[in-house]
Design a protein around this motif. Structure first.
Motif, PDB file in Angstrom:
ATOM      1  N   GLU A 251       2.920  10.220  17.412  1.00 17.88           N
ATOM      2  CA  GLU A 251       1.268   8.843  17.288  1.00 17.88           C
ATOM      3  C   GLU A 251       0.739   9.778  17.477  1.00 17.88           C
ATOM      4  O   GLU A 251      -0.697   9.667  17.052  1.00 17.88           O
ATOM      5  CB  GLU A 251       1.699   8.195  18.731  1.00 17.88           C
ATOM      6  N   THR A 252       0.207  11.278  17.810  1.00 18.42           N
ATOM      7  CA  THR A 252      -1.066  12.135  18.244  1.00 18.42           C
ATOM      8  C   THR A 252      -1.146  12.667  16.593  1.00 18.42           C
ATOM      9  O   THR A 252      -2.280  12.533  16.280  1.00 18.42           O
ATOM     10  CB  THR A 252      -1.019  12.979  19.427  1.00 18.42           C
ATOM     11  N   ILE A 253       0.032  13.333  16.252  1.00 19.74           N
ATOM     12  CA  ILE A 253      -0.036  13.457  14.967  1.00 19.74           C
ATOM     13  C   ILE A 253      -0.421  12.205  13.907  1.00 19.74           C
ATOM     14  O   ILE A 253      -1.373  12.242  12.847  1.00 19.74           O
ATOM     15  CB  ILE A 253       1.136  14.413  14.268  1.00 19.74           C
ATOM     16  N   GLN A 254       0.041  11.374  14.180  1.00 23.70           N
ATOM     17  CA  GLN A 254      -0.463  10.603  12.860  1.00 23.70           C
ATOM     18  C   GLN A 254      -2.013   9.819  13.016  1.00 23.70           C
ATOM     19  O   GLN A 254      -2.587   9.560  11.917  1.00 23.70           O
ATOM     20  CB  GLN A 254       0.518   9.382  13.327  1.00 23.70           C
ATOM     21  N   GLU A 255      -2.283  10.086  14.405  1.00 20.51           N
ATOM     22  CA  GLU A 255      -4.040   9.806  14.461  1.00 20.51           C
ATOM     23  C   GLU A 255      -4.524  10.997  13.732  1.00 20.51           C
ATOM     24  O   GLU A 255      -6.069  10.650  13.196  1.00 20.51           O
ATOM     25  CB  GLU A 255      -4.284   9.567  15.634  1.00 20.51           C
ATOM     26  N   LEU A 256      -4.019  11.863  14.637  1.00 18.62           N
ATOM     27  CA  LEU A 256      -4.804  13.094  12.902  1.00 18.62           C
ATOM     28  C   LEU A 256      -5.026  13.704  11.869  1.00 18.62           C
ATOM     29  O   LEU A 256      -5.858  12.889  11.167  1.00 18.62           O
ATOM     30  CB  LEU A 256      -4.135  14.951  13.964  1.00 18.62           C
ATOM     31  N   ALA A 257      -3.995  12.746  11.733  1.00 12.71           N
ATOM     32  CA  ALA A 257      -3.748  12.691   9.851  1.00 12.71           C
ATOM     33  C   ALA A 257      -4.509  11.907   9.394  1.00 12.71           C
ATOM     34  O   ALA A 257      -5.384  11.808   8.509  1.00 12.71           O
ATOM     35  CB  ALA A 257      -2.449  12.243   9.770  1.00 12.71           C
ATOM     36  N   ASP A 258      -4.380  10.463   9.738  1.00 12.96           N
ATOM     37  CA  ASP A 258      -5.800   9.535   9.715  1.00 12.96           C
ATOM     38  C   ASP A 258      -7.466  10.147   9.524  1.00 12.96           C
ATOM     39  O   ASP A 258      -7.770   9.207   8.794  1.00 12.96           O
ATOM     40  CB  ASP A 258      -5.797   8.102  10.424  1.00 12.96           C
ATOM     41  N   THR A 259      -7.455  10.729  11.034  1.00  9.35           N
ATOM     42  CA  THR A 259      -9.259  10.779  11.113  1.00  9.35           C
ATOM     43  C   THR A 259      -9.112  12.098   9.914  1.00  9.35           C
ATOM     44  O   THR A 259     -10.067  11.715   9.634  1.00  9.35           O
ATOM     45  CB  THR A 259      -8.443  11.806  12.331  1.00  9.35           C
ATOM     46  N   PHE A 260      -7.989  13.046   9.115  1.00  9.63           N
ATOM     47  CA  PHE A 260      -8.333  13.675   7.943  1.00  9.63           C
ATOM     48  C   PHE A 260      -8.300  13.485   7.007  1.00  9.63           C
ATOM     49  O   PHE A 260      -9.102  14.108   6.184  1.00  9.63           O
ATOM     50  CB  PHE A 260      -7.733  15.327   8.834  1.00  9.63           C
ATOM     51  N   THR A 261      -7.679  12.044   6.900  1.00 13.28           N
ATOM     52  CA  THR A 261      -7.436  11.997   5.402  1.00 13.28           C
ATOM     53  C   THR A 261      -7.604  10.007   4.909  1.00 13.28           C
ATOM     54  O   THR A 261      -7.736   9.887   4.098  1.00 13.28           O
ATOM     55  CB  THR A 261      -5.674  12.103   5.283  1.00 13.28           C
ATOM     56  N   HIS A 262      -8.219  10.176   5.964  1.00 16.17           N
ATOM     57  CA  HIS A 262      -8.914   8.733   5.590  1.00 16.17           C
ATOM     58  C   HIS A 262      -7.683   7.465   5.811  1.00 16.17           C
ATOM     59  O   HIS A 262      -7.275   6.998   4.432  1.00 16.17           O
ATOM     60  CB  HIS A 262     -10.044   8.302   4.850  1.00 16.17           C
ATOM     61  N   GLY A 263      -6.543   7.969   6.471  1.00 20.55           N
ATOM     62  CA  GLY A 263      -5.174   7.178   6.273  1.00 20.55           C
ATOM     63  C   GLY A 263      -4.634   7.748   4.917  1.00 20.55           C
ATOM     64  O   GLY A 263      -3.520   6.383   4.880  1.00 20.55           O
ATOM     65  N   ALA A 264      -4.366   8.024   4.152  1.00 20.92           N
ATOM     66  CA  ALA A 264      -3.809   8.734   2.671  1.00 20.92           C
ATOM     67  C   ALA A 264      -2.525   9.559   3.400  1.00 20.92           C
ATOM     68  O   ALA A 264      -1.914   9.149   2.278  1.00 20.92           O
ATOM     69  CB  ALA A 264      -5.055   9.766   2.224  1.00 20.92           C
ATOM     70  N   LEU A 265      -2.085   9.527   4.323  1.00 16.63           N
ATOM     71  CA  LEU A 265      -0.777  10.157   4.435  1.00 16.63           C
ATOM     72  C   LEU A 265       0.100   9.583   5.811  1.00 16.63           C
ATOM     73  O   LEU A 265      -0.292   9.471   6.800  1.00 16.63           O
ATOM     74  CB  LEU A 265      -0.859  11.742   5.249  1.00 16.63           C
ATOM     75  N   HIS A 266       1.178   9.816   5.542  1.00 16.70           N
ATOM     76  CA  HIS A 266       1.646   9.317   6.628  1.00 16.70           C
ATOM     77  C   HIS A 266       3.279  10.265   7.341  1.00 16.70           C
ATOM     78  O   HIS A 266       4.097  10.764   6.351  1.00 16.70           O
ATOM     79  CB  HIS A 266       2.568   7.582   6.085  1.00 16.70           C
ATOM     80  N   VAL A 267       3.359  10.199   8.546  1.00 15.44           N
ATOM     81  CA  VAL A 267       4.066  11.695   9.219  1.00 15.44           C
ATOM     82  C   VAL A 267       4.969  10.824   9.948  1.00 15.44           C
ATOM     83  O   VAL A 267       4.898  10.079  10.308  1.00 15.44           O
ATOM     84  CB  VAL A 267       2.813  12.275  10.160  1.00 15.44           C
ATOM     85  N   ARG A 268       6.397  11.861   9.328  1.00 13.35           N
ATOM     86  CA  ARG A 268       7.671  11.153   9.885  1.00 13.35           C
ATOM     87  C   ARG A 268       8.462  12.261  10.712  1.00 13.35           C
ATOM     88  O   ARG A 268       8.190  13.134   9.934  1.00 13.35           O
ATOM     89  CB  ARG A 268       8.286   9.910   9.243  1.00 13.35           C
ATOM     90  N   ASP A 269       9.766  11.237  11.146  1.00  9.69           N
ATOM     91  CA  ASP A 269      10.405  12.835  11.470  1.00  9.69           C
ATOM     92  C   ASP A 269      10.233  13.925  11.684  1.00  9.69           C
ATOM     93  O   ASP A 269      10.566  14.873  10.960  1.00  9.69           O
ATOM     94  CB  ASP A 269      11.760  12.576   9.744  1.00  9.69           C
ATOM     95  N   PRO A 270       9.744  14.082  12.891  1.00 11.27           N
ATOM     96  CA  PRO A 270       9.138  15.463  13.123  1.00 11.27           C
ATOM     97  C   PRO A 270      10.109  16.401  13.749  1.00 11.27           C
ATOM     98  O   PRO A 270      11.252  16.119  14.295  1.00 11.27           O
ATOM     99  CB  PRO A 270       8.246  15.020  14.069  1.00 11.27           C
ATOM    100  N   LYS A 271      11.136  17.479  13.610  1.00 19.09           N
ATOM    101  CA  LYS A 271      11.234  18.302  13.607  1.00 19.09           C
ATOM    102  C   LYS A 271      10.286  19.227  15.110  1.00 19.09           C
ATOM    103  O   LYS A 271      12.400  19.884  16.052  1.00 19.09           O
ATOM    104  CB  LYS A 271      12.049  19.431  12.770  1.00 19.09           C
ATOM    105  N   TRP A 272      10.028  19.657  15.175  1.00 21.75           N
ATOM    106  CA  TRP A 272       9.519  20.293  16.615  1.00 21.75           C
ATOM    107  C   TRP A 272       7.876  19.643  16.131  1.00 21.75           C
ATOM    108  O   TRP A 272       7.201  19.947  14.763  1.00 21.75           O
ATOM    109  CB  TRP A 272       9.625  21.805  16.191  1.00 21.75           C
ATOM    110  N   ILE A 273       7.479  19.809  17.316  1.00 23.80           N
ATOM    111  CA  ILE A 273       6.294  19.785  17.258  1.00 23.80           C
ATOM    112  C   ILE A 273       5.473  20.760  18.979  1.00 23.80           C
ATOM    113  O   ILE A 273       6.016  20.670  19.782  1.00 23.80           O
ATOM    114  CB  ILE A 273       5.975  18.089  18.568  1.00 23.80           C
ATOM    115  N   SER A 274       4.255  21.084  18.879  1.00 25.06           N
ATOM    116  CA  SER A 274       4.352  22.146  19.997  1.00 25.06           C
ATOM    117  C   SER A 274       2.726  22.154  19.871  1.00 25.06           C
ATOM    118  O   SER A 274       1.803  21.414  18.934  1.00 25.06           O
ATOM    119  CB  SER A 274       5.216  23.694  19.582  1.00 25.06           C
TER     120      SER A 274
END
Length: 565
Positions: A251-274
């Motif tokens: 959820e945090t990663i998607q919020e970051l992607a939305d902030t920096f790309t104005h909603g242009a990216l959809h993030v899914r299926d994380p293999k590793w988050i750190s």
């Protein structure tokens, strides 16, 4: 027990003890194995790491690993990125990566490959050489074998998961055990620098909406977001500054992607988050007596420009041949000490440069963020069209411009045409590559000089047939460690002659700054750098240079012999 674990010297159990089996330690082991040196490599981890961590391999690193036969496999497993997409507020600039300035290398791309895969390929190479990594073995302490002599070797106290405490006596100990290096701490070597204030989030994920096979950068007033193509278990590596008090979740990663790309990216299926903190730190010295530091144990910095793992591997390959020769009694004290003198300035420059770039990329201070928020959008469109600037930038990033010109371990003999030399390589420069013909086959020049030991290139006309014999006779201590070839400009239709490299295109002569009408001699060090260069057919200077490196007294020619053609 590893295959190379028995030293011929009864004072030592092993010539080299490598602590740490990351890319740096594995590369060092590969070079020591190529020289037939006695070594052991230990790692406190029970199994290889599973996080991708370092993900980019530079062209110079692929060149440096080529003698071990692993570069082709790395390239096959990796994913090249040929473009940088710079997403500015008003436009997206598509910048070709490594499209100029790398013509003298066989590797003209930035290769993305997870560190896990890089380690796997290097490990498989070592297994083919019957070298086993000793896992579950943690260094506890280091002590000098002779308290009065820091160069007499070390005793390592190692805690093994399988059989308790083991003590290993080693001529040399190399700490390749990361930023928290036990070797560095036990040797009492200072660690200087500081940490950056921000926390970063890193994730290996799938992303919808990102152009494949390109690096994506989103600079804003709030910092940056980067996407790197990975391949393997995940398609993308995402790095961004983590918002305070937010968990490392999808959820945090998607919020970051939305902030920096104005909603242009959809993030899914994380293999590793750190999450991680970055620092810029460096050891005061890379050597203390018989103890050496390499890779993150010697220097850590931000991942800007993908320099970290690559610098560590090249630390290892600068050091390995020197220790291998030292173990045979074929290295002067000056040669062993040259590791610190040659590699510490490189590490210092990398730490300094990445620190400056990183602060420009992340600062939220009103003035310090101006280069990112105002100057970059204004100047980037013009800068990417400046071929000379891009060429210099790419060569620097690819680490092809690293040189040891100021080192005492390089030398020049009689150079008749300094102006011509200035257009080619100087002692201390990396040997440029080119397609050549050898034994009726198209080969790469770097491959032909990449045997363990020193390569000597005799170029131009007039070299007598017995020149290789003269060189070997004058350097008996290097028997089996001299690869002597003659480089000529000629047609591929000319009859094949053993020991003759034919430069049909003339590119090798051009890149080296050689003349087809003037004889010259070049000595290539085992790490692929030009150690010595001279004009004419007198081989005395080359012999004296190699005798100085190996700690041998300069021999006088016996009656009736000459050291020149």
């Amino acid at each position: 027990m590893a295959a190379h674990d028995n030293s011929e010297d009864p004072n030592y159990d092993v010539d080299v003890l490598i602590v740490g089996a990351g890319p740096t330690g594995l590369a060092l082991a590969a070079q020591l194995a190529a020289f037939g040196a006695s070594f052991r490599i230990i790692d406190r981890r029970q199994s290889p790491g599973t996080e991708s961590r370092a993900i980019a391999i530079q062209p110079r690193t692929l060149e440096a690993l080529r003698p071990f036969g692993v570069s082709g496999e790395l390239v096959a497993a990796g994913r090249p990125a040929r473009e940088l997409h710079l997403h500015l507020p008003e436009e997206t600039l598509e910048v070709d990566l490594f499209d100029s300035g790398l013509e003298d290398s066989a590797f003209q791309q930035l290769l993305f490959l997870s560190q896990t895969e890089t380690e796997r390929i290097l490990t498989q190479h070592l297994l083919s050489r019957r070298v086993r990594i000793e896992r579950g073995a943690e260094l506890q302490d280091l002590a000098r074998l002779d308290p009065e002599d820091p160069f007499a070797g070390m005793e390592a106290k190692v805690q093994r998961m399988d059989r308790g405490i083991e003590r290993i006596r080693a001529r040399y100990v190399v700490g390749a055990d990361g930023a928290g290096s036990t070797v560095r701490a036990k040797a009492g070597m200072d660690w200087r620098g500081g940490a950056y204030p921000d926390t970063f989030i890193l994730a290996d994920v799938e992303i919808d909406g990102a152009e494949p096979d390109a690096v994506h950068s989103y600079p804003t007033e709030d910092g940056f977001l980067f996407l790197f193509p990975l391949g393997g278990s995940a398609t993308w590596r995402m790095i961004a500054m983590k918002p305070p008090h937010r968990p490392a979740t999808l959820e945090t990663i998607q919020e970051l992607a939305d902030t920096f790309t104005h909603g242009a990216l959809h993030v899914r299926d994380p293999k590793w988050i750190s999450t991680f903190r970055l620092s810029h730190q460096m050891a005061e010295y890379f050597q203390q007596g018989s103890v050496f530091l390499a890779g993150d144990a010697a220097h850590v910095h931000s991942p800007v420009a993908a320099q970290g793992m690559n610098t560590g591997i090249q630390d290892a390959l600068n050091l390995g041949w020197k220790l291998a020769l030292g173990a045979r009694g074929l290295a002067s004290d000056e040669l062993i000490d040259s590791y610190d003198a040659e590699r510490r300035p490189v590490g210092r420059e990398v730490v300094s440069t990445t620190d400056r770039i990183f602060k420009l990329a992340t600062s939220r201070n009103g003035l310090k963020k101006l280069p990112r928020t105002k100057l970059l959008p204004a100047l980037a469109p013009k800068a990417i069209g400046w071929d000379g600037l891009r060429s210099r930038l790419f060569r620097t990033m690819a680490q092809l411009n690293i040189n040891y010109r100021g080192s005492s371990m390089v030398d020049a003999g009689n150079i008749r045409l300094p102006a011509l030399l200035a257009r080619g390589v100087r002692p201390g420069d990396r040997l440029p590559d080119a397609d050549v013909i050898y034994q009726d086959r198209e080969r790469r020049l770097q491959d032909l000089v990449a045997t363990p030991g020193f390569a000597i290139l005799l170029s131009g006309p007039g070299w007598p047939q017995d020149a290789p014999h003269q060189l070997r006779a004058a350097l008996p201590q290097l028997a089996g460690l001299l690869n002597i070839q003659q480089l000529t400009v000629g047609s591929s239709l000319i009859a094949n002659t053993p020991g003759i490299i034919k430069d049909v295109s003339g590119l090798a002569f051009h890149r080296l700054g050689l003349s087809s009408r003037r004889p010259e001699l070049l000595v290539i060090r085992p790490d692929g750098y030009v150690g010595y260069r001279s004009s004419g057919r007198d081989i005395t200077g080359a012999v004296e240079y190699l005798q100085r490196l190996t700690g041998e007294d300069v021999a006088e020619p016996v009656a009736g012999e000459t050291l020149s053609a």
